[in-house]
Design a protein around this motif. Structure first.
Motif, PDB file in Angstrom:
ATOM      1  N   GLU A  13       0.808  -1.223   0.000  1.00 25.88           N
ATOM      2  CA  GLU A  13       0.000   0.000   0.000  1.00 25.88           C
ATOM      3  C   GLU A  13       0.841   1.273   0.000  1.00 25.88           C
ATOM      4  OE1 GLU A  13      -2.436  -0.542   3.440  1.00 25.88           O
ATOM      5  OE2 GLU A  13      -3.548  -2.211   2.542  1.00 25.88           O
ATOM      6  N   GLN A  14       2.142   1.142  -0.116  1.00 24.84           N
ATOM      7  CA  GLN A  14       3.024   2.305  -0.007  1.00 24.84           C
ATOM      8  C   GLN A  14       3.115   3.055  -1.328  1.00 24.84           C
ATOM      9  OE1 GLN A  14       4.111   3.117   3.147  1.00 24.84           O
ATOM     10  NE2 GLN A  14       2.713   1.405   3.507  1.00 24.84           N
ATOM     11  N   ASP A  15       2.837   4.356  -1.251  1.00 22.46           N
ATOM     12  CA  ASP A  15       2.935   5.233  -2.412  1.00 22.46           C
ATOM     13  C   ASP A  15       4.354   5.804  -2.443  1.00 22.46           C
ATOM     14  OD1 ASP A  15       2.473   6.827  -4.578  1.00 22.46           O
ATOM     15  OD2 ASP A  15       1.078   8.178  -3.573  1.00 22.46           O
ATOM     16  N   VAL A  16       5.261   5.005  -2.983  1.00 24.11           N
ATOM     17  CA  VAL A  16       6.677   5.351  -3.090  1.00 24.11           C
ATOM     18  C   VAL A  16       7.127   5.059  -4.516  1.00 24.11           C
ATOM     19  CG1 VAL A  16       7.233   4.946  -0.642  1.00 24.11           C
ATOM     20  CG2 VAL A  16       7.316   3.034  -2.269  1.00 24.11           C
ATOM     21  N   ASP A  17       8.327   5.489  -4.833  1.00 26.42           N
ATOM     22  CA  ASP A  17       8.851   5.180  -6.168  1.00 26.42           C
ATOM     23  C   ASP A  17       9.091   3.679  -6.331  1.00 26.42           C
ATOM     24  OD1 ASP A  17       8.852   7.878  -7.003  1.00 26.42           O
ATOM     25  OD2 ASP A  17      10.826   8.199  -6.105  1.00 26.42           O
ATOM     26  N   ALA A  18       9.664   3.054  -5.293  1.00 24.19           N
ATOM     27  CA  ALA A  18       9.979   1.631  -5.390  1.00 24.19           C
ATOM     28  C   ALA A  18       9.720   0.932  -4.062  1.00 24.19           C
ATOM     29  CB  ALA A  18      11.436   1.432  -5.791  1.00 24.19           C
ATOM     30  N   VAL A  19       9.204  -0.284  -4.150  1.00 24.39           N
ATOM     31  CA  VAL A  19       9.101  -1.152  -2.979  1.00 24.39           C
ATOM     32  C   VAL A  19      10.099  -2.283  -3.162  1.00 24.39           C
ATOM     33  CG1 VAL A  19       6.699  -0.603  -2.438  1.00 24.39           C
ATOM     34  CG2 VAL A  19       7.199  -2.548  -3.917  1.00 24.39           C
ATOM     35  N   VAL A  20      10.697  -2.692  -2.061  1.00 26.81           N
ATOM     36  CA  VAL A  20      11.639  -3.795  -2.091  1.00 26.81           C
ATOM     37  C   VAL A  20      10.886  -5.066  -1.733  1.00 26.81           C
ATOM     38  CG1 VAL A  20      13.752  -4.761  -1.099  1.00 26.81           C
ATOM     39  CG2 VAL A  20      13.583  -2.294  -1.540  1.00 26.81           C
ATOM     40  N   ASN A  21      11.070  -6.064  -2.561  1.00 28.36           N
ATOM     41  CA  ASN A  21      10.440  -7.361  -2.348  1.00 28.36           C
ATOM     42  C   ASN A  21      11.457  -8.325  -1.762  1.00 28.36           C
ATOM     43  OD1 ASN A  21       8.873  -9.658  -2.433  1.00 28.36           O
ATOM     44  ND2 ASN A  21       9.097  -9.953  -4.637  1.00 28.36           N
ATOM     45  N   ALA A  22      11.116  -8.910  -0.633  1.00 27.82           N
ATOM     46  CA  ALA A  22      11.930  -9.977  -0.054  1.00 27.82           C
ATOM     47  C   ALA A  22      11.580 -11.249  -0.827  1.00 27.82           C
ATOM     48  CB  ALA A  22      11.632 -10.123   1.435  1.00 27.82           C
ATOM     49  N   ALA A  23      12.200 -11.379  -1.973  1.00 28.90           N
ATOM     50  CA  ALA A  23      11.850 -12.422  -2.942  1.00 28.90           C
ATOM     51  C   ALA A  23      12.555 -13.736  -2.626  1.00 28.90           C
ATOM     52  CB  ALA A  23      12.253 -11.966  -4.346  1.00 28.90           C
ATOM     53  N   ASN A  24      12.047 -14.799  -3.242  1.00 30.06           N
ATOM     54  CA  ASN A  24      12.843 -16.030  -3.237  1.00 30.06           C
ATOM     55  C   ASN A  24      13.629 -16.047  -4.545  1.00 30.06           C
ATOM     56  OD1 ASN A  24      11.360 -17.548  -5.292  1.00 30.06           O
ATOM     57  ND2 ASN A  24       9.744 -17.725  -3.772  1.00 30.06           N
ATOM     58  N   VAL A  33       5.928 -11.428   2.219  1.00 30.89           N
ATOM     59  CA  VAL A  33       5.997 -10.186   1.443  1.00 30.89           C
ATOM     60  C   VAL A  33       5.961 -10.490  -0.053  1.00 30.89           C
ATOM     61  CG1 VAL A  33       7.516  -8.250   0.842  1.00 30.89           C
ATOM     62  CG2 VAL A  33       7.194  -8.865   3.237  1.00 30.89           C
ATOM     63  N   ASP A  34       6.709 -11.487  -0.466  1.00 30.88           N
ATOM     64  CA  ASP A  34       6.792 -11.861  -1.885  1.00 30.88           C
ATOM     65  C   ASP A  34       5.409 -12.191  -2.440  1.00 30.88           C
ATOM     66  OD1 ASP A  34       8.062 -12.436  -4.309  1.00 30.88           O
ATOM     67  OD2 ASP A  34       8.672 -14.429  -3.703  1.00 30.88           O
ATOM     68  N   GLY A  35       4.681 -13.037  -1.736  1.00 33.14           N
ATOM     69  CA  GLY A  35       3.347 -13.414  -2.186  1.00 33.14           C
ATOM     70  C   GLY A  35       2.395 -12.234  -2.223  1.00 33.14           C
ATOM     71  N   ALA A  36       2.469 -11.385  -1.199  1.00 33.78           N
ATOM     72  CA  ALA A  36       1.590 -10.205  -1.144  1.00 33.78           C
ATOM     73  C   ALA A  36       1.862  -9.258  -2.304  1.00 33.78           C
ATOM     74  CB  ALA A  36       1.769  -9.482   0.199  1.00 33.78           C
ATOM     75  N   ILE A  37       3.129  -9.032  -2.605  1.00 29.90           N
ATOM     76  CA  ILE A  37       3.482  -8.136  -3.716  1.00 29.90           C
ATOM     77  C   ILE A  37       2.994  -8.710  -5.044  1.00 29.90           C
ATOM     78  CG2 ILE A  37       5.467  -7.343  -5.082  1.00 29.90           C
ATOM     79  CD1 ILE A  37       6.792  -6.606  -2.384  1.00 29.90           C
ATOM     80  N   HIS A  38       3.192  -9.986  -5.263  1.00 30.73           N
ATOM     81  CA  HIS A  38       2.722 -10.604  -6.510  1.00 30.73           C
ATOM     82  C   HIS A  38       1.196 -10.592  -6.594  1.00 30.73           C
ATOM     83  CE1 HIS A  38       6.185 -12.182  -8.797  1.00 30.73           C
ATOM     84  NE2 HIS A  38       6.802 -12.115  -7.629  1.00 30.73           N
ATOM     85  N   GLN A  40      -1.025  -8.494  -5.046  1.00 32.23           N
ATOM     86  CA  GLN A  40      -1.545  -7.130  -5.189  1.00 32.23           C
ATOM     87  C   GLN A  40      -1.081  -6.464  -6.482  1.00 32.23           C
ATOM     88  OE1 GLN A  40      -3.789  -5.579  -3.238  1.00 32.23           O
ATOM     89  NE2 GLN A  40      -3.916  -7.398  -1.964  1.00 32.23           N
ATOM     90  N   GLY A  41       0.136  -6.771  -6.903  1.00 31.75           N
ATOM     91  CA  GLY A  41       0.686  -6.132  -8.094  1.00 31.75           C
ATOM     92  C   GLY A  41       0.141  -6.692  -9.394  1.00 31.75           C
ATOM     93  N   GLY A  42      -0.330  -7.936  -9.328  1.00 27.64           N
ATOM     94  CA  GLY A  42      -0.943  -8.535 -10.504  1.00 27.64           C
ATOM     95  C   GLY A  42       0.038  -9.234 -11.416  1.00 27.64           C
ATOM     96  N   PRO A  43      -0.478  -9.752 -12.525  1.00 24.01           N
ATOM     97  CA  PRO A  43       0.307 -10.613 -13.423  1.00 24.01           C
ATOM     98  C   PRO A  43       1.463  -9.898 -14.128  1.00 24.01           C
ATOM     99  CG  PRO A  43      -1.846 -10.138 -14.386  1.00 24.01           C
ATOM    100  CD  PRO A  43      -1.869  -9.605 -12.973  1.00 24.01           C
ATOM    101  N   GLU A  44       1.438  -8.582 -14.166  1.00 25.13           N
ATOM    102  CA  GLU A  44       2.531  -7.855 -14.832  1.00 25.13           C
ATOM    103  C   GLU A  44       3.869  -8.112 -14.143  1.00 25.13           C
ATOM    104  OE1 GLU A  44      -1.295  -5.433 -15.243  1.00 25.13           O
ATOM    105  OE2 GLU A  44      -0.262  -6.446 -13.604  1.00 25.13           O
TER     106      GLU A  44
END
Length: 169
Positions: A13-24, A33-38, A40-44
């Motif tokens: 929900e952060q309105d910033v230039d970039a969010v960091v994803n704790a990815a695998n 975090v990774d799952g939430a970002i994917h 909410q962010g969608g298939p793109e």
């Protein structure tokens, strides 16, 4: 000087230039975090990650490195994916956790990002002790030369918020 701020809530929900994803390392989504970002962010985001895998990271993104994609439907412009280390009692992997923060800031600078939101990298399923992760994150961000003006640590719960608040002062 980069300003360090704290928010309790969701990084999606952060309105910033970039969010960091704790990815695998697969870059193909996961839990936390990774799952939430994917989600909410969608298939793109997933499509961009698949393109990265095909072009540069066939074996996955190495721990401590960072790479950017679109943020899809998130309020941010970009997602900077970084793979945190798994906590180990027998091996000091602190340099890898510090590298996640340095590399994310490097990528953010290359993108021209001025505001970047970080989660508490490696503190979930990778079991990094929260106090130590907060120390490494804040010390690394403070010591890393960057054009980023604001680093926002976005913490999911009260305990994480309090631990990071104690480090920021």
């Amino acid at each position: 000087m980069t300003e360090l701020t704290l928010v309790k809530g969701s990084i999606t929900e952060q309105d910033v230039d970039a969010v960091v994803n704790a990815a695998n390392s697969s870059l193909l989504g996961g839990g936390g975090v990774d799952g939430a970002i994917h989600r909410q962010g969608g298939p793109e985001i997933l499509a961009a990650c698949r393109d990265l895998r095909a072009a540069h990271y066939g074996k996955g993104l190495p721990t401590g490195e960072a790479v950017a994609t679109t943020a899809g439907r998130l309020p941010a412009r970009w997602v900077i994916h970084t793979v945190g280390p798994v906590w180990s009692v027998s091996e000091d992997r602190s340099r890898l956790l510090a590298s996640c923060h340095r590399e994310a800031l490097r990528v953010a600078g290359e993108l021209g990002a001025r505001t970047v939101a970080f989660p508490a990298i490696s503190t979930g399923v990778y079991r990094w002790p929260l106090e130590d992760a907060a120390r490494i994150a804040t010390e690394t961000v403070r010591a890393t030369p960057t054009s980023v003006e604001e680093v926002r640590f976005v913490l999911f719960d009260d305990r994480a918020y309090e631990v990071f608040a104690a480090r920021i002062g």
